[in-house]
Design a protein around this motif. Structure first.
Motif, mmCIF file in Angstrom:
data_model
loop_
_atom_site.group_PDB
_atom_site.id
_atom_site.type_symbol
_atom_site.label_atom_id
_atom_site.label_comp_id
_atom_site.label_asym_id
_atom_site.label_seq_id
_atom_site.Cartn_x
_atom_site.Cartn_y
_atom_site.Cartn_z
ATOM 1 N N MET A 41 54.529 6.958 39.672
ATOM 2 C CA MET A 41 53.587 7.823 40.391
ATOM 3 C C MET A 41 52.315 7.031 40.679
ATOM 4 O O MET A 41 51.675 6.505 39.762
ATOM 5 N N ARG A 42 51.967 6.940 41.948
ATOM 6 C CA ARG A 42 50.774 6.202 42.375
ATOM 7 C C ARG A 42 49.709 7.210 42.809
ATOM 8 O O ARG A 42 49.906 7.928 43.788
ATOM 9 N N ILE A 43 48.609 7.235 42.081
ATOM 10 C CA ILE A 43 47.547 8.217 42.321
ATOM 11 C C ILE A 43 46.279 7.493 42.768
ATOM 12 O O ILE A 43 45.809 6.573 42.097
ATOM 13 N N GLY A 44 45.736 7.904 43.894
ATOM 14 C CA GLY A 44 44.448 7.403 44.363
ATOM 15 C C GLY A 44 43.358 8.416 44.063
ATOM 16 O O GLY A 44 43.507 9.601 44.399
ATOM 17 N N ILE A 45 42.303 7.984 43.421
ATOM 18 C CA ILE A 45 41.183 8.866 43.075
ATOM 19 C C ILE A 45 39.972 8.454 43.890
ATOM 20 O O ILE A 45 39.617 7.270 43.942
ATOM 21 N N ILE A 46 39.339 9.433 44.531
ATOM 22 C CA ILE A 46 38.113 9.178 45.298
ATOM 23 C C ILE A 46 36.947 9.809 44.555
ATOM 24 O O ILE A 46 36.890 11.021 44.371
ATOM 25 N N ALA A 47 36.015 8.969 44.106
ATOM 26 C CA ALA A 47 34.795 9.445 43.447
ATOM 27 C C ALA A 47 33.691 9.596 44.480
ATOM 28 O O ALA A 47 33.712 8.947 45.530
ATOM 29 N N SER A 107 25.357 13.493 54.259
ATOM 30 C CA SER A 107 26.700 13.716 54.795
ATOM 31 C C SER A 107 27.293 12.494 55.491
ATOM 32 O O SER A 107 28.500 12.232 55.377
ATOM 33 N N LEU A 108 26.481 11.720 56.222
ATOM 34 C CA LEU A 108 27.031 10.594 56.978
ATOM 35 C C LEU A 108 27.642 9.528 56.066
ATOM 36 O O LEU A 108 28.806 9.139 56.262
ATOM 37 N N PRO A 109 26.922 9.022 55.045
ATOM 38 C CA PRO A 109 27.566 8.027 54.175
ATOM 39 C C PRO A 109 28.735 8.600 53.385
ATOM 40 O O PRO A 109 29.705 7.893 53.109
ATOM 41 N N GLU A 110 28.685 9.878 53.041
ATOM 42 C CA GLU A 110 29.819 10.462 52.328
ATOM 43 C C GLU A 110 31.058 10.473 53.213
ATOM 44 O O GLU A 110 32.164 10.134 52.767
ATOM 45 N N ALA A 111 30.884 10.832 54.476
ATOM 46 C CA ALA A 111 32.022 10.842 55.400
ATOM 47 C C ALA A 111 32.582 9.434 55.587
ATOM 48 O O ALA A 111 33.811 9.226 55.578
ATOM 49 N N ALA A 112 31.711 8.442 55.747
ATOM 50 C CA ALA A 112 32.179 7.059 55.896
ATOM 51 C C ALA A 112 32.912 6.599 54.645
ATOM 52 O O ALA A 112 33.946 5.914 54.720
ATOM 53 N N HIS A 113 32.391 6.952 53.488
ATOM 54 C CA HIS A 113 33.004 6.609 52.200
ATOM 55 C C HIS A 113 34.412 7.196 52.111
ATOM 56 O O HIS A 113 35.370 6.507 51.717
ATOM 57 N N VAL A 114 34.562 8.453 52.485
ATOM 58 C CA VAL A 114 35.859 9.122 52.399
ATOM 59 C C VAL A 114 36.870 8.501 53.366
ATOM 60 O O VAL A 114 38.031 8.258 53.003
ATOM 61 N N VAL A 145 46.534 11.736 46.671
ATOM 62 C CA VAL A 145 45.104 11.452 46.621
ATOM 63 C C VAL A 145 44.396 12.592 45.893
ATOM 64 O O VAL A 145 44.609 13.765 46.207
ATOM 65 N N HIS A 146 43.569 12.227 44.916
ATOM 66 C CA HIS A 146 42.746 13.206 44.209
ATOM 67 C C HIS A 146 41.293 12.928 44.573
ATOM 68 O O HIS A 146 40.710 11.930 44.141
ATOM 69 N N ASP A 147 40.716 13.818 45.361
ATOM 70 C CA ASP A 147 39.385 13.630 45.935
ATOM 71 C C ASP A 147 38.363 14.465 45.166
ATOM 72 O O ASP A 147 38.540 15.672 44.994
ATOM 73 N N HIS A 148 37.295 13.824 44.720
ATOM 74 C CA HIS A 148 36.233 14.511 43.979
ATOM 75 C C HIS A 148 34.957 14.646 44.803
ATOM 76 O O HIS A 148 33.895 14.942 44.246
ATOM 77 N N THR A 149 35.036 14.424 46.115
ATOM 78 C CA THR A 149 33.881 14.591 46.983
ATOM 79 C C THR A 149 33.882 15.988 47.585
ATOM 80 O O THR A 149 34.886 16.711 47.529
ATOM 81 N N LEU A 150 32.781 16.360 48.190
ATOM 82 C CA LEU A 150 32.687 17.672 48.834
ATOM 83 C C LEU A 150 33.317 17.656 50.216
ATOM 84 O O LEU A 150 34.113 18.528 50.577
ATOM 85 N N LEU A 151 32.991 16.631 51.005
ATOM 86 C CA LEU A 151 33.443 16.591 52.395
ATOM 87 C C LEU A 151 34.820 15.960 52.573
ATOM 88 O O LEU A 151 35.403 16.073 53.641
ATOM 89 N N GLY A 152 35.330 15.308 51.535
ATOM 90 C CA GLY A 152 36.530 14.506 51.680
ATOM 91 C C GLY A 152 37.717 15.187 52.339
ATOM 92 O O GLY A 152 38.188 14.746 53.393
ATOM 93 N N PRO A 153 38.242 16.274 51.767
ATOM 94 C CA PRO A 153 39.413 16.910 52.371
ATOM 95 C C PRO A 153 39.135 17.449 53.768
ATOM 96 O O PRO A 153 40.014 17.475 54.626
#
Length: 357
Positions: free
Chosen positions: A1-7, A67-74, A87-95
């Motif tokens: 199982m390969r899990i990607g986590i976004i902080a 919001s802009l850097p968060e979107a670029a990060h995601v 993918v397990h995303d811990h950001t607000l805007l990510g999904p």
């Protein structure tokens, strides 16, 4: 199982000082890796979590919640994690961003670390079209108002790091951001009324935090009070473990309240108001007291000798270990990977699989 986590891009993983979400992400990533999961973490360049990492920003992004850097990060994260199983995303805007872009070709989990205000609910409802939402308490899940929650997974803490101290003092401690909703001013009033020394372990960085401290909290402090400090984990554990009690006088629907679980792991009782997730963490009369008001909290400080600090530690071991948190997430990931990927059917099937586990 390969899990990607976004902080989130605001604080390194693990945090050097303040950072509740990042501490949880660190424990989760380490725990998954320890169980043999192939985990990859997308974070910022200063992170030191000992799993394979990647980043867009070399340094934590400031100001927080832009919001802009968060979107670029995601978006960079999804490009980097294009070969994982989930993918397990811990950001607000990510999904929200990834779903609009069509980048969610694998199951996406997002943990709701924030208060579900009406604007946040609007974002969560859209995110739920592309991702499975995880609430961190039953209280938070109830506040979702029809937005589908796939699982409720409370936070866990590293029980090897948070341990009881050798000796217990007479002081009480407040841990949290220097913000009105966290209630530092109430903690000061309670400690002074009870004649207890108060240690303030708190973050004061933003203009709003400084103004609240200078205008509201500082005038309440006695002349010989210790200045507030933003402590690293080692110092925070020392102060928590040796405290007579944690005073957590929140008056808002806090989604979880990690510091309460940390205090219990240190064997330290918690005094709180019955707001948000506090009743799910504190067993009234056993691991602390849920108080109606400040006067009741002052009186509760005289009843601490009726509590067994060993029961506090036992509650943390039973309900708030990082191992339990990791196991809950592995069960969720497996359920989602076994579920069909057709619209929201995947999340519904995962919920059914989890109920049958």
């Amino acid at each position: 199982m390969r899990i990607g986590i976004i902080a989130p891009p605001w604080v390194p993983v693990p945090p050097v000082r303040y950072g509740g979400t990042e501490a949880v992400v660190d424990d989760l990533a380490r725990g998954l890796h320890a169980t043999g999961v192939d985990v990859r973490l997308f974070t910022v360049g200063t992170s030191t979590c000992p799993v394979p990492r990647a980043h867009l920003f070399d340094e934590p992004v400031a100001p927080m919640n832009a919001s802009l850097p968060e979107a670029a990060h995601v978006l960079a994260a999804h490009d980097e994690l294009d070969d994982v199983d989930l993918v397990h995303d811990h950001t607000l805007l990510g999904p929200l961003v990834a779903g609009r872009r069509g980048a969610t070709h694998v199951p996406v989990v997002t943990t709701l670390h924030h208060l579900l205000t009406p604007p946040a609910l609007r974002v969560a409802a859209e995110a739920a079209r592309h991702a499975s939402l995880v609430a961190i308490s039953r209280s938070q899940a109830r506040s979702a108002r029809g937005v589908p929650i796939t699982a409720v997974i409370p936070h866990g803490v590293d029980l090897d790091a948070y341990r009881p101290a050798d000796g217990v003092g007479d002081h009480v401690v407040f841990v949290g951001r220097m913000a009105p909703e966290k209630g530092a001013h109430r903690a000061v009033r309670v400690a002074r009324a009870a004649g207890r020394r108060l240690v303030l372990a708190t973050k004061i960085r933003t203009n709003e935090e400084r103004a609240y401290y200078e205008e509201v909290v500082r005038p309440l402090l006695p002349p010989d009070a210790e200045p507030p400090q933003e402590m690293d984990r080692a110092r925070r554990v020392e102060v928590l473990g040796s405290a007579a009690a944690l005073i957590n006088p929140i008056r808002w629907r806090e989604p979880f309240g990690l510091v309460m679980a940390e205090a219990l792991a240190c064997g330290t009782p918690v005094l709180a108001f019955p707001e948000g997730a506090a009743p799910e963490i504190v067993d009234h009369g056993r691991t602390g007291f849920l108080c109606a008001d400040e006067e009741e909290m002052v009186a509760a400080l005289d009843r601490l000798d009726t509590l067994d600090r060993r029961a506090c530690r036992a509650a943390a071991e039973r309900r708030f270990s990082s191992e339990r948190m990791v196991d809950d997430h592995v069960a969720l990931y497996r359920a989602l990977l076994e579920a069909p990927r057709t619209g929201t059917a995947g999340a519904r099937s995962a919920r059914a699989l989890l109920r049958g586990a």
